[in-house]
Write a protein that holds these residues in place. Structure first.
Motif, PDB file in Angstrom:
ATOM      1  N   LEU A 270      88.822  11.051 -23.622  1.00  0.00           N
ATOM      2  CA  LEU A 270      89.255  10.534 -22.328  1.00  0.00           C
ATOM      3  C   LEU A 270      88.973   9.049 -22.181  1.00  0.00           C
ATOM      4  O   LEU A 270      89.775   8.297 -21.640  1.00  0.00           O
ATOM      5  CB  LEU A 270      88.523  11.304 -21.234  1.00  0.00           C
ATOM      6  CG  LEU A 270      89.404  11.418 -20.023  1.00  0.00           C
ATOM      7  CD1 LEU A 270      90.072  12.770 -20.052  1.00  0.00           C
ATOM      8  CD2 LEU A 270      88.614  11.222 -18.781  1.00  0.00           C
ATOM      9  N   ARG A 271      87.833   8.655 -22.698  1.00  0.00           N
ATOM     10  CA  ARG A 271      87.471   7.242 -22.620  1.00  0.00           C
ATOM     11  C   ARG A 271      88.477   6.403 -23.414  1.00  0.00           C
ATOM     12  O   ARG A 271      88.933   5.367 -22.954  1.00  0.00           O
ATOM     13  CB  ARG A 271      86.041   7.051 -23.157  1.00  0.00           C
ATOM     14  CG  ARG A 271      85.619   5.608 -23.191  1.00  0.00           C
ATOM     15  CD  ARG A 271      84.157   5.481 -23.471  1.00  0.00           C
ATOM     16  NE  ARG A 271      83.391   5.715 -22.261  1.00  0.00           N
ATOM     17  CZ  ARG A 271      82.153   5.286 -22.074  1.00  0.00           C
ATOM     18  NH1 ARG A 271      81.540   4.624 -23.020  1.00  0.00           N
ATOM     19  NH2 ARG A 271      81.524   5.493 -20.955  1.00  0.00           N
TER      20      ARG A 271
ATOM     21  N   LEU B  24      85.605  15.746 -25.297  1.00  0.00           N
ATOM     22  CA  LEU B  24      86.534  15.502 -24.183  1.00  0.00           C
ATOM     23  C   LEU B  24      86.267  14.137 -23.569  1.00  0.00           C
ATOM     24  O   LEU B  24      87.187  13.368 -23.286  1.00  0.00           O
ATOM     25  CB  LEU B  24      86.335  16.561 -23.098  1.00  0.00           C
ATOM     26  CG  LEU B  24      87.192  17.816 -23.160  1.00  0.00           C
ATOM     27  CD1 LEU B  24      86.772  18.776 -22.068  1.00  0.00           C
ATOM     28  CD2 LEU B  24      88.663  17.462 -22.982  1.00  0.00           C
ATOM     29  N   ARG B  25      84.979  13.874 -23.364  1.00  0.00           N
ATOM     30  CA  ARG B  25      84.600  12.610 -22.744  1.00  0.00           C
ATOM     31  C   ARG B  25      85.040  11.429 -23.617  1.00  0.00           C
ATOM     32  O   ARG B  25      85.571  10.435 -23.131  1.00  0.00           O
ATOM     33  CB  ARG B  25      83.089  12.609 -22.499  1.00  0.00           C
ATOM     34  CG  ARG B  25      82.495  11.346 -21.943  1.00  0.00           C
ATOM     35  CD  ARG B  25      83.066  10.971 -20.584  1.00  0.00           C
ATOM     36  NE  ARG B  25      82.800  11.879 -19.505  1.00  0.00           N
ATOM     37  CZ  ARG B  25      81.868  11.709 -18.574  1.00  0.00           C
ATOM     38  NH1 ARG B  25      81.090  10.669 -18.625  1.00  0.00           N
ATOM     39  NH2 ARG B  25      81.734  12.573 -17.585  1.00  0.00           N
ATOM     40  N   LEU B  26      84.851  11.562 -24.936  1.00  0.00           N
ATOM     41  CA  LEU B  26      85.213  10.473 -25.846  1.00  0.00           C
ATOM     42  C   LEU B  26      86.722  10.244 -25.864  1.00  0.00           C
ATOM     43  O   LEU B  26      87.196   9.109 -25.767  1.00  0.00           O
ATOM     44  CB  LEU B  26      84.715  10.796 -27.267  1.00  0.00           C
ATOM     45  CG  LEU B  26      83.204  10.640 -27.475  1.00  0.00           C
ATOM     46  CD1 LEU B  26      82.804  11.194 -28.831  1.00  0.00           C
ATOM     47  CD2 LEU B  26      82.787   9.188 -27.337  1.00  0.00           C
TER      48      LEU B  26
ATOM     49  N   ILE C 235      82.458  19.193 -24.494  1.00  0.00           N
ATOM     50  CA  ILE C 235      82.313  18.256 -23.374  1.00  0.00           C
ATOM     51  C   ILE C 235      82.256  16.820 -23.901  1.00  0.00           C
ATOM     52  O   ILE C 235      82.956  15.930 -23.402  1.00  0.00           O
ATOM     53  CB  ILE C 235      81.039  18.579 -22.561  1.00  0.00           C
ATOM     54  CG1 ILE C 235      81.212  19.906 -21.827  1.00  0.00           C
ATOM     55  CG2 ILE C 235      80.725  17.473 -21.564  1.00  0.00           C
ATOM     56  CD1 ILE C 235      79.956  20.420 -21.145  1.00  0.00           C
ATOM     57  N   VAL C 236      81.450  16.616 -24.928  1.00  0.00           N
ATOM     58  CA  VAL C 236      81.297  15.249 -25.459  1.00  0.00           C
ATOM     59  C   VAL C 236      82.615  14.758 -26.052  1.00  0.00           C
ATOM     60  O   VAL C 236      83.041  13.622 -25.807  1.00  0.00           O
ATOM     61  CB  VAL C 236      80.152  15.206 -26.507  1.00  0.00           C
ATOM     62  CG1 VAL C 236      80.106  13.861 -27.211  1.00  0.00           C
ATOM     63  CG2 VAL C 236      78.819  15.488 -25.836  1.00  0.00           C
TER      64      VAL C 236
END
Lengths: 336, 466
Positions: free
Chosen positions: A18-19, A14-16, A11-12
């Motif tokens: 994506l950012r 993916l978030r990074l 999750i982390v």
């Protein structure tokens, strides 16, 4: 616990990622949107030297968005820019080697570019099992060559129920004459189970099929759906005799369409049958019959009011009150 | 005997979490595919007139404070052909007067329609300013009765039941209607419902997504993610979705009339209708689809205090009990397919009887461990199954959100959700099971159904930007 920790890590990350991607896209848009907008408005923008490979998808998204919003010469100018940046070659590669999202983007782009050299690949994609990809391949083909595209795709357009009929109507709007030509020529030879969809599309595109074809369909309709679609799109008094025959059809949807048709094209001969439909068991049939009477230029709301005053049955009275009120010719009863 | 019960409990938890993980896997594939199509959704959409018309049915009971904003926001929805039908269910406040004043309503002599039985309709009104608004004023009969009255008056082939306090996305109708265009045998669709607490709402529309500060609401944010993103989406892939939220669902009007409409004497009328549709359409051997649209289309206010939340969960469990027991015919029926052979037994085993087995399992294991009847290894395995896998499931719900919609963009929000995902497994889920057990008991004891008061802060209230 290990699996849970792994999921959290995913999750982390993916978030990074994506950012990072969002930041990159924002920076790209800040540079390229003004360029594209200037191209659209026929200006002479300073075009950046090259389009970096990793920015291709951002460019195509932005470019396609503008293409979908525009018509006419602005689209041609956007096409010229895309070719100048060698996007035509890049999207062919995406179509062959990209993932599904990239292929969808490539299909959209090739359609807007009217890239005739991709015809065979697009024709192959149009027969694929992926509903969305095949539909967009079909759209691209029709954009490239409306006449050839509709001829090739007519059987698929009518057969593939997984293709969103509203989207088909949308892109056929740009090729409605070509579609009309092929449909008129072939309507009587196509499988009759496809008639409802063919008629539905013709209706959405405001196309009129030749009188002999319509008459044939009305008299040889194999299903209620066909009759409903045919009556819905039928127009002109020449079809009046055929339409009259359906006023007492066992299926209420056919009676509704028949009454609607008579309201538009009927004559004095149709008054009595329409009045009899005011006693139909189906609400919608009574409603369309009352509307049809109100719409007839030689009958209208005044005579409808007289009919209301003579009516003895409650459903008939209620429906006439309803339609008279819709036409602004009836006062709402107290307490209703 | 103790060993036998221990294995039974462990087996139950393995089966429960294993089933959810399987649903999760199905959802991952569905969401991945959905993600690939997102770029097309972002393009300008045009309507052709072939989109089926939709009647938005809005039951309203004592909604004088919110009804105007709700109806106004519905007029802003992007769809080619729709009408709004508000059903004033014998409100004791000024709901009808407010509607009359705000929308210039006049009585209309609408011809009565043969259809579903409802409490008497006192009058039908049409708006002079909004041609696609009608208001039905009827005697109080509850939500299901109101929806039936709305169905009778609906002008369109599809109807959408909407709670008056639901906050809809502008493109919600467009999204939930899509399956009706690509699969003509679709009879119903439901969309993802999210928690609106903590979000910014202006003029009936959600303008900024946020997280609530209230812990009960936070727990529900995670619960909703789990329930919608892998519960319903997973079942939808198998055409076996038994629940469409009453807050927002789209149905084919003639099919609902054919199966008898909403059942007025049940609490969970939304679920009961969907289960009955499965049962009757399966019995008739008709091809049909009931689909789930994963995009968040509707936002609803979640209870923020323990008492209201408890009432809600007790009601939901009673509704579930009524829906399942009045449709036994679906289970293992000859034409039952996945709804009858998989989804219905799953619901019975894990959702209906779940609280009994779960809480019983906790009590038994604690007792057995305390009195040395089971080893610490067995007790640890139990805790792992009950709590460890629970956390895994909640985290996987969060992962699904992350790979699909990412409605909570800030890192801080993600961190809060991750914390809640763990926390909810230590007390909240067990409490929830307890409330559901009460619901089960009340259903079994046939205690009178009471809706209880839903305390709302009013996240959907109209706000004027300063």
């Amino acid at each position: 616990m290990g699996l849970t920790a792994l999921l959290v890590l995913v999750i982390v990350s993916l978030r990074l990622s994506l950012r990072r991607s969002a930041q990159r896209e924002t920076a790209f848009i800040a540079v390229w949107r003004p360029v594209l907008l200037e191209v659209v408005s026929d200006g002479t923008p300073r075009i950046p030297d090259a389009l970096h490979g990793r920015d291709l998808l951002y460019f195509l998204k932005l470019w396609n968005y503008l293409q979908e919003s525009l018509r006419g010469p602005a689209g041609d100018r956007l096409n010229a820019l895309a070719r100048q940046l060698h996007c035509d070659e890049a999207v062919r590669t995406l179509l062959r080697k990209g993932d599904r999202a990239e292929r969808l983007l490539a299909l959209l782009t090739l359609g807007h570019l009217r890239e005739a050299s991709a015809w065979d690949e697009l024709a192959q994609q149009a027969t694929g099992t992926d509903s969305l990809a095949s539909l967009h391949a079909a759209r691209a083909l029709i954009k490239i060559d409306p006449l050839r595209g509709t001829e090739l795709l007519l059987p698929l357009i009518l057969r593939r129920r997984d293709w969103d009929v509203a989207q088909i109507a949308n892109f056929l709007g740009e090729a409605n004459q070509a579609f009309w030509l092929h449909l008129s020529k072939n309507i009587l030879t196509i499988d009759t189970q496809h008639w409802p969809r063919a008629l539905q599309l013709a209706d959405a595109l405001h196309l009129q099929l030749p009188f002999p074809s319509m008459q044939y369909i009305l008299t040889h309709a194999p299903s209620v759906d066909t009759l409903v679609a045919a009556l819905h799109m039928a127009s002109g008094p020449t079809l009046l005799p055929a339409a009259r025959g359906f006023l007492h059809h066992p299926d209420w949807r056919v009676r509704v369409e028949s009454a609607r048709f008579l309201g538009q094209f009927g004559d004095a001969e149709d008054l009595a049958p329409l009045q009899s439909l005011l006693q139909d068991a189906q609400w919608w049939v009574r409603y369309r019959a009352a509307q049809a009477l109100a719409d007839m230029p030689f009958y209208g709301t005044q005579k409808l009011s007289q009919l209301r005053s003579q009516a003895t049955e409650a459903p008939v009275r209620d429906m006439l009150d309803h339609v008279l009120a819709e036409h602004g010719a009836g006062a709402a009863p107290e307490g209703v | 005997m103790t060993e036998w019960i221990t294995w039974l409990i462990l087996g139950y938890f393995i089966l429960l979490n294993g089933s959810y993980l399987a649903l999760n896997l199905l959802s991952v594939f569905a969401l991945h595919r959905n993600n690939q199509e997102k770029l097309l959704d972002a393009l300008p959409q045009a309507f052709t007139g072939l989109e089926p018309g939709i009647s938005l049915l809005v039951p309203a009971y004592n909604e004088e404070a919110t009804i105007t904003a709700s109806v106004r926001s519905m007029f802003q929805l992007t769809y080619s052909d729709f009408e709004v039908v508000v059903i004033n269910d014998g409100s004791r406040d000024n709901t009808l007067e407010v509607l009359k004043r705000e929308f210039s309503l006049l009585p209309f002599p609408e011809a009565p329609r043969e259809g579903l039985a409802t409490k008497p309709v006192r009058g039908i009104y049409r708006s002079m300013t909004h041609p696609n608004l009608r208001v039905i004023d009827k005697e109080n009969g509850g939500k299901a009765d109101s929806l039936n009255a709305g169905i009778n008056a609906a002008h369109h082939p599809l109807f959408c039941g909407v709670d008056a306090d639901s906050i809809l996305s502008r493109d919600s109708l467009q999204r939930v209607a899509k399956p009706f265009l690509t699969h003509p045998d679709t009879v119903a669709t439901g969309g993802t419902v999210r928690v609106a607490n903590g979000c910014e709402v202006i003029d009936g529309f959600l303008t900024k997504v946020g997280l609530p500060t209230n812990i009960w609401a936070l727990f529900q944010v995670v619960e909703y993610l789990r329930a919608f993103l892998f519960g319903r989406l997973g079942w939808s892939r198998l055409n076996a979705m038994l629940i469409i939220s009453g807050a927002f669902g789209l149905f084919r009007t003639e099919v609902v009339i054919a199966v008898g409409g909403y059942r007025a004497n049940t609490i969970g009328e939304d679920m009961e209708l969907v289960v009955r549709m499965h049962r009757m359409l399966r019995q008739q051997g008709k091809p049909y689809r009931i689909e789930f649209v994963p995009e968040p289309v509707c936002w609803t206010e979640a209870p923020e205090d323990r008492k209201t939340l408890k009432n809600q969960r007790v009601r939901w469990q009673r509704g579930l009990s009524e829906s399942l027991t009045s449709n036994w015919g679906l289970m293992f029926s000859r034409n039952g397919g996945t709804p009858g052979w998989l989804a219905f037994p799953f619901m019975i085993l894990f959702e209906w009887l779940g609280p009994l087995v779960e809480l019983g399992g906790y009590l038994f294991m604690l007792y057995a461990y305390a009195f040395g009847l089971v080893s610490w290894q067995a007790f640890s395995v139990f805790l792992f199954m009950a709590i460890g896998l629970g956390i895994l499931l909640s985290v996987s719900g969060l992962l699904l959100e992350e790979i699909s919609f990412r409605m909570y963009p800030k890192f801080r929000q993600l961190a809060v959700l991750a914390l809640v995902v763990v926390l909810e497994n230590f007390g909240y889920r067990q409490l929830n099971s307890w409330w559901r057990l009460i619901g089960l008991y009340r259903w079994a004891a046939q205690r009178e159904a009471k809706w209880g008061e839903m305390k709302r802060k009013g996240v959907g209230q109209p706000q004027t930007p300063r």
